[in-house]
Design a protein around this motif. Structure first.
Motif, PDB file in Angstrom:
ATOM      1  N   HIS A 189       0.763  -1.060   0.013  1.00 60.87           N
ATOM      2  CA  HIS A 189      -0.048   0.125   0.068  1.00 60.87           C
ATOM      3  C   HIS A 189       0.963   1.243   0.000  1.00 60.87           C
ATOM      4  CE1 HIS A 189      -2.955  -3.085   1.225  1.00 60.87           C
ATOM      5  NE2 HIS A 189      -2.188  -3.314   1.948  1.00 60.87           N
ATOM      6  N   GLU A 190       0.517   2.273  -0.582  1.00 61.13           N
ATOM      7  CA  GLU A 190       1.186   3.476  -0.926  1.00 61.13           C
ATOM      8  C   GLU A 190       0.572   4.678  -0.381  1.00 61.13           C
ATOM      9  OE1 GLU A 190       3.711   4.787  -4.681  1.00 61.13           O
ATOM     10  OE2 GLU A 190       1.703   4.663  -5.247  1.00 61.13           O
ATOM     11  N   LEU A 191       1.315   5.621   0.209  1.00 60.89           N
ATOM     12  CA  LEU A 191       0.866   6.865   0.711  1.00 60.89           C
ATOM     13  C   LEU A 191       1.549   7.811   0.172  1.00 60.89           C
ATOM     14  CD1 LEU A 191      -0.903   8.708   2.805  1.00 60.89           C
ATOM     15  CD2 LEU A 191       0.836   8.238   4.107  1.00 60.89           C
ATOM     16  N   VAL A 192       1.103   8.626  -0.742  1.00 53.48           N
ATOM     17  CA  VAL A 192       1.807   9.897  -1.365  1.00 53.48           C
ATOM     18  C   VAL A 192       1.280  10.942  -1.198  1.00 53.48           C
ATOM     19  CG1 VAL A 192       2.420  10.741  -3.487  1.00 53.48           C
ATOM     20  CG2 VAL A 192       2.308   8.243  -3.292  1.00 53.48           C
ATOM     21  N   GLU A 193       2.208  11.940  -0.356  1.00 59.15           N
ATOM     22  CA  GLU A 193       1.779  13.321  -0.085  1.00 59.15           C
ATOM     23  C   GLU A 193       2.847  14.276  -0.582  1.00 59.15           C
ATOM     24  OE1 GLU A 193      -0.653  12.592   4.000  1.00 59.15           O
ATOM     25  OE2 GLU A 193       1.487  13.028   4.227  1.00 59.15           O
ATOM     26  N   PRO A 194       2.756  15.339  -0.697  1.00 54.54           N
ATOM     27  CA  PRO A 194       3.842  16.520  -1.174  1.00 54.54           C
ATOM     28  C   PRO A 194       5.135  16.213  -0.493  1.00 54.54           C
ATOM     29  CG  PRO A 194       1.808  17.699  -0.744  1.00 54.54           C
ATOM     30  CD  PRO A 194       1.328  16.376  -0.385  1.00 54.54           C
ATOM     31  N   GLY A 195       5.995  15.858  -1.385  1.00 55.68           N
ATOM     32  CA  GLY A 195       7.384  15.720  -0.596  1.00 55.68           C
ATOM     33  C   GLY A 195       7.534  14.396  -0.069  1.00 55.68           C
ATOM     34  N   THR A 196       6.505  13.475   0.097  1.00 58.41           N
ATOM     35  CA  THR A 196       6.820  12.199   0.941  1.00 58.41           C
ATOM     36  C   THR A 196       6.014  11.235   0.180  1.00 58.41           C
ATOM     37  OG1 THR A 196       6.789  13.498   2.946  1.00 58.41           O
ATOM     38  CG2 THR A 196       6.361  11.103   3.143  1.00 58.41           C
ATOM     39  N   ARG A 197       6.655   9.992   0.253  1.00 62.02           N
ATOM     40  CA  ARG A 197       6.141   8.786  -0.307  1.00 62.02           C
ATOM     41  C   ARG A 197       6.624   7.665   0.734  1.00 62.02           C
ATOM     42  NH1 ARG A 197       7.676   5.995  -6.404  1.00 62.02           N
ATOM     43  NH2 ARG A 197       5.543   4.618  -6.255  1.00 62.02           N
ATOM     44  N   ILE A 198       5.548   6.786   1.096  1.00 57.89           N
ATOM     45  CA  ILE A 198       5.555   5.673   2.136  1.00 57.89           C
ATOM     46  C   ILE A 198       4.966   4.510   1.178  1.00 57.89           C
ATOM     47  CG2 ILE A 198       5.019   4.803   4.265  1.00 57.89           C
ATOM     48  CD1 ILE A 198       5.003   7.468   5.276  1.00 57.89           C
ATOM     49  N   VAL A 199       5.710   3.487   1.252  1.00 59.84           N
ATOM     50  CA  VAL A 199       5.186   1.993   0.866  1.00 59.84           C
ATOM     51  C   VAL A 199       5.113   1.215   1.873  1.00 59.84           C
ATOM     52  CG1 VAL A 199       5.143   0.143  -1.121  1.00 59.84           C
ATOM     53  CG2 VAL A 199       6.059   2.596  -1.495  1.00 59.84           C
ATOM     54  N   SER A 200       4.159   0.487   2.365  1.00 63.94           N
ATOM     55  CA  SER A 200       3.801  -0.586   3.588  1.00 63.94           C
ATOM     56  C   SER A 200       3.250  -1.657   3.106  1.00 63.94           C
ATOM     57  CB  SER A 200       3.282   0.410   4.428  1.00 63.94           C
ATOM     58  OG  SER A 200       2.831  -0.387   5.838  1.00 63.94           O
ATOM     59  N   SER A 201       3.718  -2.869   3.930  1.00 63.35           N
ATOM     60  CA  SER A 201       2.897  -3.850   3.944  1.00 63.35           C
ATOM     61  C   SER A 201       1.552  -3.685   4.448  1.00 63.35           C
ATOM     62  CB  SER A 201       3.585  -5.072   4.841  1.00 63.35           C
ATOM     63  OG  SER A 201       5.086  -5.474   3.933  1.00 63.35           O
ATOM     64  N   GLU A 202       1.097  -2.788   5.223  1.00 59.84           N
ATOM     65  CA  GLU A 202      -0.016  -2.737   5.693  1.00 59.84           C
ATOM     66  C   GLU A 202      -0.294  -1.301   5.834  1.00 59.84           C
ATOM     67  OE1 GLU A 202      -0.126  -4.438   9.636  1.00 59.84           O
ATOM     68  OE2 GLU A 202       0.342  -6.628   8.787  1.00 59.84           O
ATOM     69  N   VAL A 203      -1.686  -0.913   5.716  1.00 63.22           N
ATOM     70  CA  VAL A 203      -2.189   0.323   5.742  1.00 63.22           C
ATOM     71  C   VAL A 203      -2.088   0.764   7.352  1.00 63.22           C
ATOM     72  CG1 VAL A 203      -4.267   1.785   5.844  1.00 63.22           C
ATOM     73  CG2 VAL A 203      -3.898   0.537   4.007  1.00 63.22           C
ATOM     74  N   VAL A 204      -1.480   1.850   7.521  1.00 57.32           N
ATOM     75  CA  VAL A 204      -0.964   2.279   9.152  1.00 57.32           C
ATOM     76  C   VAL A 204      -2.031   3.433   9.179  1.00 57.32           C
ATOM     77  CG1 VAL A 204       0.472   2.834  10.904  1.00 57.32           C
ATOM     78  CG2 VAL A 204       0.868   1.030   9.208  1.00 57.32           C
ATOM     79  N   ALA A 205      -3.213   3.538   9.977  1.00 57.77           N
ATOM     80  CA  ALA A 205      -3.929   4.852  10.202  1.00 57.77           C
ATOM     81  C   ALA A 205      -3.196   6.136  10.697  1.00 57.77           C
ATOM     82  CB  ALA A 205      -5.318   4.343  10.514  1.00 57.77           C
ATOM     83  N   ASP A 206      -2.473   5.649  11.721  1.00 58.04           N
ATOM     84  CA  ASP A 206      -1.776   6.627  12.501  1.00 58.04           C
ATOM     85  C   ASP A 206      -1.068   7.548  11.409  1.00 58.04           C
ATOM     86  OD1 ASP A 206      -3.001   6.026  14.978  1.00 58.04           O
ATOM     87  OD2 ASP A 206      -1.157   4.952  15.601  1.00 58.04           O
TER      88      ASP A 206
END
Length: 237
Positions: free
Chosen positions: A193-210
């Motif tokens: 799962h991927e979280l992309v925000e301005p200037g930041t990218r996180i790819v994770s095995s699980e969605v982390v709501a925090d």
């Protein structure tokens, strides 16, 4: 089986460490695998403010020893691997990711099981599938990966595989491999799962709501290779 998280750009190391801790304890598990907690050691590789790579490995659970690692000094790149060993015989520091090789500058993490990887190397039997996968995907002397070639390697060693999800890092770049065979028994577990925000990218095995609400995460495309060039990160900062 394991959990991985990779962050690039202007992220908060403390938040990423907290996310890895939550995954390691099973707090964020929402998948189709019976493995929820991952307590058989952990490791990380990150870039410091000076642009150098730092690493840490420990056989203790992540929550017990993360504070000793210096991991909060991560600047613009951080990858964490928390482990639940597939085979009881493969526990201990020599099996703890990231793996490395003498005379080589790659660090390698893997989530999944590739029991036929040794055959690709011409070996009669497997000693440790992740190390054999490392040698298949990144033979000594390799400086970079191409998506088509990486996926070809995975398909060629994919007999009875569960997943080839991996993170590979060297001083100038990193790669994230997202691949599982069509018949993997737990596809949700190996989805990333991927979280992309301005200037930041996180790819994770699980969605982390925090880190961000669920609706801001998107599934990472299957059968893909993500390349991160560290010079590009410096240009963004």
């Amino acid at each position: 089986m394991c959990r991985m998280i990779m962050a690039t750009g202007a992220f908060d190391p403390q938040a990423v460490v907290a996310a890895a801790a939550a995954m390691s304890c099973g707090e964020t598990a929402d998948h189709d695998n019976k493995t929820k907690a991952h307590a058989h050691g952990w490791g990380a590789v990150w870039r410091t403010a000076s642009g150098e790579l730092a690493t840490f490995r420990d056989t203790r659970p992540f929550a017990e020893s993360a504070h000793e690692s210096g991991i909060l000094e991560a600047a613009d790149f951080l990858a964490i691997h928390v482990r639940n060993a597939t085979l009881p015989s493969q526990r201990g520091l020599e099996f703890t990711h990231p793996l490395s090789r003498p005379g080589d500058d790659w660090y390698f993490m893997h989530n999944g099981y590739l029991p036929a990887a040794h055959r690709h190397l011409g070996l009669e039997r497997s000693e440790f599938d992740t190390r054999e996968y490392f040698d298949c995907l990144l033979p000594p002397g390799t400086l970079k990966l191409a998506e088509a070639e990486a996926l070809d390697v995975l398909r060629s060693i994919g007999a009875k595989a569960t997943s080839g999800n991996a993170i590979a890092v060297r001083p100038d770049r990193a790669y994230l491999v997202h691949w599982s065979p069509p018949d993997t028994p737990t596809p949700l577990f190996f989805a990333m799962h991927e979280l992309v925000e301005p200037g930041t990218r996180i790819v994770s095995s699980e969605v982390v709501a925090d880190l961000a609400p669920k609706h801001r995460w998107t599934p990472l495309a299957p059968d893909c290779l993500v390349e991160i060039l560290f010079d590009d990160l410096g240009a963004q900062s």
